[in-house]
Design an enzyme around this catalytic site. Sequence first.
Site, PDB file in Angstrom:
ATOM      1  N   LYS A  85       0.952  -1.242  -0.091  1.00 30.07           N
ATOM      2  CA  LYS A  85       0.016  -0.128   0.001  1.00 30.07           C
ATOM      3  C   LYS A  85       0.855   1.237  -0.126  1.00 30.07           C
ATOM      4  O   LYS A  85       0.818   2.189  -0.795  1.00 30.07           O
ATOM      5  CB  LYS A  85      -0.913   0.047   1.278  1.00 30.07           C
ATOM      6  CG  LYS A  85      -1.885   1.411   1.365  1.00 30.07           C
ATOM      7  CD  LYS A  85      -2.959   1.256   2.338  1.00 30.07           C
ATOM      8  CE  LYS A  85      -3.645   2.147   2.818  1.00 30.07           C
ATOM      9  NZ  LYS A  85      -4.484   2.416   3.610  1.00 30.07           N
ATOM     10  N   GLU A 145      10.255  -4.862   4.836  1.00 32.08           N
ATOM     11  CA  GLU A 145      10.535  -6.151   4.400  1.00 32.08           C
ATOM     12  C   GLU A 145      10.306  -6.172   2.884  1.00 32.08           C
ATOM     13  O   GLU A 145      10.854  -6.846   2.130  1.00 32.08           O
ATOM     14  CB  GLU A 145       9.433  -6.907   5.119  1.00 32.08           C
ATOM     15  CG  GLU A 145       9.629  -7.136   6.892  1.00 32.08           C
ATOM     16  CD  GLU A 145       8.870  -6.021   7.441  1.00 32.08           C
ATOM     17  OE1 GLU A 145       8.806  -4.819   6.853  1.00 32.08           O
ATOM     18  OE2 GLU A 145       8.692  -6.334   8.618  1.00 32.08           O
ATOM     19  N   GLY A 161      -4.741  -1.794   4.806  1.00 34.68           N
ATOM     20  CA  GLY A 161      -3.976  -2.606   4.404  1.00 34.68           C
ATOM     21  C   GLY A 161      -4.706  -4.280   4.632  1.00 34.68           C
ATOM     22  O   GLY A 161      -4.815  -4.932   3.757  1.00 34.68           O
ATOM     23  N   ARG A 162      -5.285  -4.492   5.770  1.00 33.26           N
ATOM     24  CA  ARG A 162      -5.865  -5.735   6.041  1.00 33.26           C
ATOM     25  C   ARG A 162      -7.373  -5.811   5.554  1.00 33.26           C
ATOM     26  O   ARG A 162      -7.986  -7.020   5.586  1.00 33.26           O
ATOM     27  CB  ARG A 162      -5.917  -6.100   7.473  1.00 33.26           C
ATOM     28  CG  ARG A 162      -6.656  -4.795   8.525  1.00 33.26           C
ATOM     29  CD  ARG A 162      -6.341  -4.965   9.787  1.00 33.26           C
ATOM     30  NE  ARG A 162      -6.669  -3.759  10.825  1.00 33.26           N
ATOM     31  CZ  ARG A 162      -5.973  -2.707  10.810  1.00 33.26           C
ATOM     32  NH1 ARG A 162      -4.842  -2.371  10.216  1.00 33.26           N
ATOM     33  NH2 ARG A 162      -6.521  -1.919  11.639  1.00 33.26           N
ATOM     34  N   GLU A 170      -5.104  -6.859  14.641  1.00 39.57           N
ATOM     35  CA  GLU A 170      -4.343  -5.479  14.274  1.00 39.57           C
ATOM     36  C   GLU A 170      -5.603  -4.454  14.497  1.00 39.57           C
ATOM     37  O   GLU A 170      -5.309  -3.289  14.716  1.00 39.57           O
ATOM     38  CB  GLU A 170      -3.829  -5.369  12.839  1.00 39.57           C
ATOM     39  CG  GLU A 170      -2.742  -4.472  12.532  1.00 39.57           C
ATOM     40  CD  GLU A 170      -1.920  -4.553  11.369  1.00 39.57           C
ATOM     41  OE1 GLU A 170      -2.741  -4.409  10.384  1.00 39.57           O
ATOM     42  OE2 GLU A 170      -0.762  -4.595  11.374  1.00 39.57           O
ATOM     43  N   HIS A 205      -4.942 -33.193  16.967  1.00 36.02           N
ATOM     44  CA  HIS A 205      -4.049 -34.073  17.329  1.00 36.02           C
ATOM     45  C   HIS A 205      -2.871 -33.189  18.178  1.00 36.02           C
ATOM     46  O   HIS A 205      -1.638 -33.644  18.356  1.00 36.02           O
ATOM     47  CB  HIS A 205      -3.491 -34.849  16.520  1.00 36.02           C
ATOM     48  CG  HIS A 205      -4.519 -35.807  15.805  1.00 36.02           C
ATOM     49  ND1 HIS A 205      -4.478 -37.022  16.448  1.00 36.02           N
ATOM     50  CD2 HIS A 205      -5.528 -35.893  14.926  1.00 36.02           C
ATOM     51  CE1 HIS A 205      -5.591 -37.737  15.686  1.00 36.02           C
ATOM     52  NE2 HIS A 205      -5.956 -36.939  14.880  1.00 36.02           N
ATOM     53  N   LYS A 228       9.123  -0.757  14.615  1.00 35.76           N
ATOM     54  CA  LYS A 228       9.567   0.124  13.400  1.00 35.76           C
ATOM     55  C   LYS A 228      10.732   0.909  13.576  1.00 35.76           C
ATOM     56  O   LYS A 228      11.936   1.043  13.039  1.00 35.76           O
ATOM     57  CB  LYS A 228       8.651   0.565  12.476  1.00 35.76           C
ATOM     58  CG  LYS A 228       7.624  -0.723  11.753  1.00 35.76           C
ATOM     59  CD  LYS A 228       7.000   0.043  10.733  1.00 35.76           C
ATOM     60  CE  LYS A 228       5.528  -0.468  10.093  1.00 35.76           C
ATOM     61  NZ  LYS A 228       4.804   0.281   9.382  1.00 35.76           N
TER      62      LYS A 228
END
Length: 487
Positions: free
Chosen positions: A154, A160, A211-212, A297, A328, A456
Site C-alpha cells: 500500500k 520487508e 491494508g488488512r 491489528e 492431534h 519499526k
Amino acid sequence: MQAPEVYADLSKNLVDAATMRFLLDLARDCGLQAQRDAMLRGDVANATEGRAVLHTALRAPRGAGPYSEEVHGVLDAMLAYAERVRADPGLTDIVNIGIGGSDLGPRMAVQALQTYGDEGRRRLHFVSNVDGHDIAPLLARLEPTRTLFIVASKTFTTQETMANAHAARAWFVAQGGSDVNRHFAAATTNVKAAAEFGIRTTFGFWDWVGGRYSLWSAIGLPIAIAVGAANFRALLAGAHAMDRHFASAPLAQNLPVLLGLIDVWYRNFHGLSSRSVAPYHQGLARLPAYLQQLEMESNGKRVDRDGRPLPLATSPVVWGEPGTNGQHAYFQMLHQGSDVIPVEFIAVRTPAHELHEQHRMLLANCLAQSQALMLGKTADEAGAERAPTAGADIAPQVLAQHRSFPGNRPSTTLVLEALTPAALGALIAMYEHRVFTSGALWGINSFDQWGVELGKALCNALLPRLIDGQTRGLDGSTAGLLQRLRG
Ligand code: F6P
C-alpha cells in the site's frame, strides 16, 4: 441462521434469549447502526489517520458505491492484465512480494480457491519475510525469463517488502534479465514510488482501503491471476452480498452483528481471552493467520476513540489450525484445560475431490468435536466405561476424573455449501463486519495500527549499530544481544 453463502449454528454458545436481548440493547446503546451507516457512507471512520473506511466500495457493483468510476476503472484494468498474464505461456512463476495485508489475504485466498486455478500452467509464490531464507531459496528455483514479480505494498515503503523487491530486481538483472516492464508489476497507493523503483505496470488503490481490508483491491492481483477475472468478480459479488446483509438485516438477524456481540459477551462478561478457529477444509489453512491480522491489528487497542484508557478488555487472541490437525495437537487443552476457549468450526458440505469417504470422516470429526465440547462426560460416565489402558495401580475413581470432560464449552459452527469464490468472499466480508461490530461496541478505532510503529522506529535505529557495533545509550539487554548477534 442463514446469511448470504454462510449458514451459522450459534446454538452451542453460552447465550440464551435474554442474553441476546441484552447484547442487542447494548449494540443500540453504543450506536452500532449509526456507526455502521457512517462507515458505509464514507465518513471519516479512521480519525487518527483522517481517513474514510470504504473497502465495501471495492466490491459494490458498477455505479452502486462511492468512487465507483475509479474503483471499476482499476478493477477492469487489473483483471484485463491478469487475463493477459494467464494467457501468456511464457510466464510460469508469479511471485507476490508483500507483507501483512499485502500478503495474508491473497495468500489465503489463492490457497482456498486452488481448485479454481490452473496450477499446472503456472505456480504462485508468496514472499513476505525480510528473512533472506524466505526469498533466497525461491530465487534459486526460478528462471528470470519465466517469472513475474508483483510488488504489493500500500505504502511502497515497508522495509520487508522493499528489501525483497530490491533483492528480486538485483537477482533479475544479475541473471541477465532486462525487460523489467514485463517481469515486474506493482499494486500500491504510492504510484510515484513504484515508478521510481522502475515499475511501469502499476495498479493503484486509495488511502480509504486499509491494508488488512485490501484483498478486494489491486492487492488481489495474484488471486485474479490464479483464478481468472470471472472468479475474482464472483469473490467480490459474494462479499457484496454479505455487505448488503450487514447494512440492512435487522440486528437480531444480522450474522456479523450477532457474532461480534457474542465475541463481546465472551471477552467482557466471561473474561475469555482467546478464540480458536478450526477450519475443516485444507483450503482454509491460512484463514487463522489472515484473521490474526484482521482481528488483532484492528481491535488490539487499549484506548477509546477519544484517547481515554478503556476500562475493559478488547481483542481476544485469535489462533488455530485446520481440523483435523489441531485435534492431534492442542484440542486436549480445549476439552480439558483450565481455560475455556470458544472454538469456531468451519465446515464445507461439498468437497472438490472424489474422496467421499474421507470427506465424511472430516465432517464427522468436525461434528464430534463441537459435540464433545458441549456435552462433556462426567466422572461417573467415564467410570462406568471400561478403560482401554487402565494402569493396574491407579484407582478407578482417579482414572475416571482424568477421563472426564467438563463440557458446556462454547462453539460456533459455520457451514458453506462449497468453497466457491462467492462463498469465500461472503465469509471474509462477514469476518470484517464482525470485527467492526465488536470494535464499535468497545468504542475503539478499528482501522489504525499505531502499535506497529515503535518497533519499526527502533529497528531503524538499531540497523546501523549492527554494522558499527555502537552500543552507547542502549539498555543493557539490547546492548548484550546486539554484541552477540553482530556478524
Ligand atoms: O503491519 C503494519 C502494516 O502497516 C499493515 O497494516 C499492512 O498490511 C502491512 O504493514 C503492509 O503494509 P504495506 O502494504 O504498506 O506494505
